[in-house]
Scaffold this active site. Structure first.
Site, PDB file in Angstrom:
ATOM      1  N   LYS A   1       0.886  -1.171   0.000  1.00 58.71           N
ATOM      2  CA  LYS A   1       0.000   0.000   0.000  1.00 58.71           C
ATOM      3  C   LYS A   1       0.923   1.220   0.000  1.00 58.71           C
ATOM      4  CE  LYS A   1      -1.712   3.121   1.861  1.00 58.71           C
ATOM      5  NZ  LYS A   1      -1.447   4.518   1.388  1.00 58.71           N
TER       6      LYS A   1
ATOM      7  N   CYS B   1      13.965  11.015   6.067  1.00 60.32           N
ATOM      8  CA  CYS B   1      13.920  10.678   7.489  1.00 60.32           C
ATOM      9  C   CYS B   1      15.316  10.711   8.091  1.00 60.32           C
ATOM     10  CB  CYS B   1      13.308   9.310   7.692  1.00 60.32           C
ATOM     11  SG  CYS B   1      14.320   8.033   6.966  1.00 60.32           S
TER      12      CYS B   1
HETATM   13  P1  NAD Z   1       2.539   9.283   6.779  1.00 62.02           P
HETATM   14  O1  NAD Z   1       2.670   8.678   8.122  1.00 62.02           O
HETATM   15  O2  NAD Z   1       1.618  10.421   6.600  1.00 62.02           O
HETATM   16  O3  NAD Z   1       2.064   8.171   5.722  1.00 62.02           O
HETATM   17  C1  NAD Z   1       2.697   6.918   5.633  1.00 62.02           C
HETATM   18  C2  NAD Z   1       1.673   5.901   5.157  1.00 62.02           C
HETATM   19  O4  NAD Z   1       0.614   5.816   6.095  1.00 62.02           O
HETATM   20  C3  NAD Z   1       1.050   6.245   3.806  1.00 62.02           C
HETATM   21  O5  NAD Z   1       0.957   5.084   3.037  1.00 62.02           O
HETATM   22  C4  NAD Z   1      -0.304   6.795   4.185  1.00 62.02           C
HETATM   23  O6  NAD Z   1      -1.295   6.535   3.216  1.00 62.02           O
HETATM   24  C5  NAD Z   1      -0.636   6.059   5.480  1.00 62.02           C
HETATM   25  N1  NAD Z   1      -1.456   6.867   6.391  1.00 62.02           N
HETATM   26  C6  NAD Z   1      -1.475   8.221   6.493  1.00 62.02           C
HETATM   27  N2  NAD Z   1      -2.343   8.595   7.450  1.00 62.02           N
HETATM   28  C7  NAD Z   1      -2.879   7.469   7.964  1.00 62.02           C
HETATM   29  C8  NAD Z   1      -3.826   7.209   8.996  1.00 62.02           C
HETATM   30  N3  NAD Z   1      -4.399   8.186   9.689  1.00 62.02           N
HETATM   31  N4  NAD Z   1      -4.130   5.938   9.270  1.00 62.02           N
HETATM   32  C9  NAD Z   1      -3.560   4.930   8.596  1.00 62.02           C
HETATM   33  N5  NAD Z   1      -2.658   5.116   7.606  1.00 62.02           N
HETATM   34  C10 NAD Z   1      -2.319   6.369   7.295  1.00 62.02           C
HETATM   35  O7  NAD Z   1       4.022   9.659   6.306  1.00 62.02           O
HETATM   36  P2  NAD Z   1       4.453  10.485   5.012  1.00 62.02           P
HETATM   37  O8  NAD Z   1       4.081  11.908   5.202  1.00 62.02           O
HETATM   38  O9  NAD Z   1       4.024   9.780   3.790  1.00 62.02           O
HETATM   39  O10 NAD Z   1       6.030  10.315   5.102  1.00 62.02           O
HETATM   40  C11 NAD Z   1       6.854  11.156   5.849  1.00 62.02           C
HETATM   41  C12 NAD Z   1       7.135  10.575   7.219  1.00 62.02           C
HETATM   42  O11 NAD Z   1       7.747   9.300   7.066  1.00 62.02           O
HETATM   43  C13 NAD Z   1       8.135  11.396   8.022  1.00 62.02           C
HETATM   44  O12 NAD Z   1       7.698  11.432   9.356  1.00 62.02           O
HETATM   45  C14 NAD Z   1       9.430  10.624   7.895  1.00 62.02           C
HETATM   46  O13 NAD Z   1      10.350  10.822   8.939  1.00 62.02           O
HETATM   47  C15 NAD Z   1       8.921   9.240   7.886  1.00 62.02           C
HETATM   48  N6  NAD Z   1       9.890   8.338   7.301  1.00 62.02           N
HETATM   49  C16 NAD Z   1      10.581   7.521   8.153  1.00 62.02           C
HETATM   50  C17 NAD Z   1      11.534   6.675   7.652  1.00 62.02           C
HETATM   51  C18 NAD Z   1      12.300   5.786   8.563  1.00 62.02           C
HETATM   52  O14 NAD Z   1      13.002   4.931   8.049  1.00 62.02           O
HETATM   53  N7  NAD Z   1      12.204   5.893   9.868  1.00 62.02           N
HETATM   54  C19 NAD Z   1      11.805   6.641   6.271  1.00 62.02           C
HETATM   55  C20 NAD Z   1      11.067   7.459   5.432  1.00 62.02           C
HETATM   56  C21 NAD Z   1      10.104   8.306   5.970  1.00 62.02           C
END
Ligand code: NAD
Length: 508
Positions: free
Chosen positions: A187, A295
């Site tokens: 997803k 990240c």
């Molecule tokens: P996000 O948490 O908004 O979304 C990630 C995923 O979760 C997406 O597929 C999205 O559709 C889903 N999602 C969003 N809201 C949701 C909800 N309320 N309930 C269930 N699923 C939901 O993250 P983003 O904005 O896409 O990505 C950026 C974030 O990811 C930053 O915080 C970054 O630090 C983090 N990140 C972390 C790593 C790591 O390895 N630790 C790597 C890349 C990105």
């Protein structure tokens, strides 16, 4: 005039519909719900991504379930052969997917290529799957009895991925999952979903059987359907901390194995003996590369003692030279942010900083390109815990500077921070660097390296609120995550070792 790289077909054809990929073919949704996908460099909508229903998520899981018995029974030699083909195809076509990334995410083409190349390293590591899946054997553990361990795949596993690495982060998941013999439901982020369909088509071309790799598009409802599905054995998640925590708690409550990687606030400590030019180059590269949407980006420089003034001067000198523009333009070094809402949110930290007592040294809201979701690099001094600019993960091109008097104070900042993804120290003193590596509370540490993303044969993962679950992603821990152990105790007929014994089995 600089020449622009050719944009993908999606853009020239107007708004393209992006559907699911189930059982080896594209599958449009019947939900009637969709999300807009933009080209962040122009601000124009280029795609409409379907949002899955519960039934469509189930269809993907059923396709994966049906494909599992044959895939797990496929010999290691044959699976490795397919992985070598995947490796060749991704390497040959990396520019094609890089363009898709730039068109939907906004990162510059060279950075998009870098993303694909780092993901490719994980695929290459998985080409060695016969060795990775080797286990242990103890001959004659008891008289006439041998004991050995084997690792077997879990079944159908799922990956939920963020917008900032639309090709690489899915590779961190599907490559080890498939190598271990699982089948997969992805997803991806609804903000830049097309790279997943590109991946699905490539895997099919490489010989991955239909149903082994599936993609469902969607938002929270699709995620919830994945988390609730009884036939998904494990979930890998990468995204922001609040959603990571939610995914981890929900998935584990339904008995799934889960690794959920969250957000970050990565501090780069610069000691007075550091090479100032090297530290300034590193800070600018790691803070503003990919517009800070990494990240592992450095979002906070911690200047120790009298290093602050020369370091800030060196950073300030470099900022105006960062060329911000359309990622398709080969001369651009930093592209736009992913959406208008995100750009505005990031800009609000710069706007609010003076009210919180910080000093804006470079204001990235000035001189931004008129179209698209651009924001120029910003630099804020005197940022401290308790300020929003310090406490929040900004996830944009905003670098904060905190001034401290001692090394101990600097380390305390890292340790007290709720996140623990990456951190770095810049110094010429090997003894201090070693002490830092020994003491610091973070999962990935750089010594004069600002973005210490581990190579593919180690594992990637943070500590504290940057990771929920006990297994890091890819590398050896990825193989452990996607397999479960079985121990076999075996004896073959040997009259010399056979007798009736009602006691508890003992080794002797
Ligand atoms: P996000 O948490 O908004 O979304 C990630 C995923 O979760 C997406 O597929 C999205 O559709 C889903 N999602 C969003 N809201 C949701 C909800 N309320 N309930 C269930 N699923 C939901 O993250 P983003 O904005 O896409 O990505 C950026 C974030 O990811 C930053 O915080 C970054 O630090 C983090 N990140 C972390 C790593 C790591 O390895 N630790 C790597 C890349 C990105």
């Amino acid at each position: 005039m600089t020449e622009l790289a050719t944009p993908p077909a999606a853009e020239s054809a107007g708004v393209t519909r992006i559907g699911h990929w189930i059982g080896g073919r594209s599958a449009p949704s019947a939900s009637g719900r969709s999300g807009a996908v933009f080209n962040p460099a122009t601000g124009r909508q280029t795609g409409a991504v379907d949002f899955a229903t519960v039934e469509e998520v189930d269809a993907a899981v059923q396709a994966a379930k049906a494909a599992f018995p044959a895939w797990r029974a496929t010999s290691l030699a044959r699976r490795a052969e397919i992985f070598f083909r995947i490796r060749e195809l991704v390497a040959a076509r990396r520019e094609e997917v890089a363009r898709i990334l730039t068109a939907e995410h906004g990162k510059v083409l060279s950075d998009a290529l870098g993303e694909v190349t780092r993901g490719l390293e994980v695929i290459e590591h998985c080409c060695g799957l016969p060795s990775l899946l080797k286990s242990e054997y103890s001959e004659q553990a008891s008289t006439g009895i041998d004991v050995y361990s084997i690792r077997q795949p879990l079944g159908v596993v799922a990956g939920i991925t963020p917008f900032n690495f639309p090709a690489m982060v899915p590779m961190w998941m599907w490559a080890p999952a498939l190598a271990c013999g699982n089948t997969f439901v992805l997803k991806p982020s609804e903000k830049d979903p097309s790279a997943s369909i590109w991946t699905a088509e490539l895997l099919k071309e490489a010989g991955v059987p239909d149903g082994v790799f599936n993609v469902v598009m969607g938002d929270k409802s699709a995620v919830d359907a994945v988390l609730a599905h009884p036939e998904i054995a494990a979930v890998s998640f990468v995204g922001s901390t609040p959603i990571a925590r939610y995914v981890y708690e929900t998935a584990t409550a339904t008995g799934k194995r889960c690794q959920a990687l969250g957000g970050a606030k990565n501090h780069m400590i610069v000691l007075p003996d550091a090479d100032i030019d090297m530290a300034a180059d590193a800070a600018v590269s790691a803070a503003y590369g990919s517009a800070g949407e990494r990240c592992m980006a450095i979002s906070q420089v911690v200047a120790v003692g009298d290093v602050a003034e020369p370091l800030i001067e060196a950073i300030k000198e470099r900022i105006p030279k960062v060329k911000v523009g359309d990622g398709m333009d080969p001369s651009s070094e930093m592209g736009p942010l992913v959406t208008k809402e995100h750009r505005d949110r990031v800009a609000s930290y710069v706007e609010n900083a003076p009210g919180e007592g910080a000093t804006v040294l470079v204001d990235g809201r000035e001189g931004v390109l008129p179209e698209g979701f651009f924001l120029n690099p910003s630099l804020i001094d005197y940022v401290k815990p308790g300020m929003r600019a310090y406490d929040d993960e900004i996830f944009g091109p905003v670098l904060g500077v905190t001034r401290v008097a001692t090394y101990d104070e600097a380390v305390r900042l890292v340790d007290d921070n709720p996140y623990g993804n990456g951190t770095a120290i810049f110094t010429r003193d090997g003894g201090v660097a070693r002490r830092f590596q020994f003491d610091v509370q973070a999962g990935m540490v750089g010594i004069n390296v600002p973005i210490p993303v581990p190579v593919a044969y180690y594992s990637f993962g943070g500590w504290k609120a940057s990771l929920f679950g006990d297994r890091h992603i890819y590398g050896p821990e990825g193989i452990e995550f996607y397999t479960r152990g079985k121990v076999v105790t075996s004896r073959w007929p040997d009259p010399a070792t056979s007798k009736v014994d009602l006691g508890f089995p003992q080794t002797r």
